[in-house]
Design a protein around this motif. Structure first.
Motif, short mmCIF file in Angstrom:
data_model
loop_
_atom_site.label_atom_id
_atom_site.label_comp_id
_atom_site.label_asym_id
_atom_site.label_seq_id
_atom_site.Cartn_x
_atom_site.Cartn_y
_atom_site.Cartn_z
N PHE A 74 0.85 -1.19 0.00
CA PHE A 74 0.00 0.00 0.00
C PHE A 74 0.88 1.24 0.00
CE2 PHE A 74 -2.23 -3.31 2.41
CZ PHE A 74 -3.50 -3.30 1.85
N PRO A 75 0.45 2.32 -0.65
CA PRO A 75 1.18 3.58 -0.53
C PRO A 75 0.85 4.24 0.81
CG PRO A 75 -0.76 3.92 -1.90
CD PRO A 75 -0.71 2.44 -1.56
N PRO A 76 1.77 4.96 1.43
CA PRO A 76 1.48 5.61 2.72
C PRO A 76 0.27 6.55 2.65
CG PRO A 76 3.83 5.64 2.27
CD PRO A 76 3.17 5.12 1.03
N SER A 77 0.06 7.18 1.49
CA SER A 77 -1.04 8.14 1.36
C SER A 77 -2.41 7.48 1.45
CB SER A 77 -0.93 8.87 0.02
OG SER A 77 -1.01 7.96 -1.08
N ALA A 78 -2.49 6.16 1.33
CA ALA A 78 -3.78 5.47 1.38
C ALA A 78 -4.44 5.61 2.74
CB ALA A 78 -3.60 3.99 1.03
#
Length: 283
Positions: A74-78
């Motif tokens: 997952f990207p951190p921004s999720a």
């Protein structure tokens, strides 16, 4: 008789027995919220929506065993929007559960390739108006190749909810127009691919017919055929185009892979529900 001063364990047991007697004398204690479930949890009344379980954690998964391999990232921004994060986690958990079900059902006599799940979530749009995450991957549980995994999650920060294709364009003439435009572009792309392959006329005609039928079947004027889409945004954060993404098998054979059709704002805007026209760039 044992010496109570030298028997700590006996003292503990006697203390517990005394506490039990006192509890019985007071009658049955009322049930606390924790008694019905997790500590501190309160069960919703029948017919009510489930209570908010709070934000979820999106943790990357890397798991290797003798029977299967799992990789999820997952990207951190999720994590910016808890409601969106919950949807991403649900999708990943469902994909993992499907793989584990296949692993459990696998015959001990079966030999061959290891089962695997590969799933990557990627940020594709981040503006104050729209935020979008793409999920791409595959799950292999035997056969010639894996099953594709493809999903798009478009979030409206201002409304704190997911935007779906059925919300964006109303039923009827709007989807008729979208279907016509998408089909035209897919048929054109198919023709160009076949021309590049330099096929015999009869073979080209056959492939054009078969693949063209798949395009027509997969692009009917129903919102569910366009459920996976990405907003393309300009410098001001407004949507300049919608990119419809089709997984293998929907509009072509597996060998054609994922296919994409991008429709610009000037073609889409007349068919956008008035409520969402504010998301789009001014013409």
């Amino acid at each position: 008789m044992p010496d109570m001063h030298n028997s700590p364990r006996l003292l503990i047991v006697l203390s517990l027995m005394l506490a039990a007697v006192v509890a019985c004398d007071r009658g049955k204690a009322p049930e606390t919220p924790a008694a019905a479930g997790a500590p501190g949890a309160v069960s919703p009344e029948p017919g009510e929506a489930p209570l908010d379980e709070g934000p979820v954690e999106l943790n990357d998964v890397s798991e290797v065993t003798a029977d299967y391999v799992i990789g999820i990232s997952f990207p951190p921004s999720a994590m910016k929007y808890p409601g969106l994060a919950a949807e991403l986690k649900r999708y990943a958990d469902d994909a993992r559960a499907d793989l584990m079900q296949a692993v459990a059902a696998r015959s001990p006599e079966e030999t061959g390739s290891m089962y695997d799940l590969s799933l990557t979530f990627t940020q594709v749009t981040d503006t104050p108006l729209v935020f979008a995450i793409a999920a791409d991957g595959s799950s292999y549980t035997g056969g010639a190749h894996g099953s594709p995994l493809l999903a798009r999650f478009v979030w409206l920060p201002g409304e704190n909810r997911r935007l779906r294709a059925a919300d964006l364009i109303a039923e009827g003439e709007g989807w008729d127009a979208v279907s016509s435009m998408v089909r035209e572009r897919l048929h054109t792309a198919l023709s160009q691919r076949l021309d590049a392959d330099d096929l015999e006329p009869a073979e080209r005609s056959r492939m054009m017919r078969d693949a063209g039928r798949m395009i027509d079947d997969g692009t009917g004027p129903e919102a569910e055929n366009y459920s996976e889409f990405e907003p393309v945004t300009g410098a001001d954060g407004r949507v300049t185009a919608i990119r419809f993404v089709f997984p293998p098998y929907q509009v072509g054979p597996y060998s054609d892979g994922e296919q994409v059709v991008e429709l610009p704002t000037e073609l889409l805007l007349p068919h956008i529900v008035p409520e969402y026209r504010k998301l789009f760039a001014d013409l």
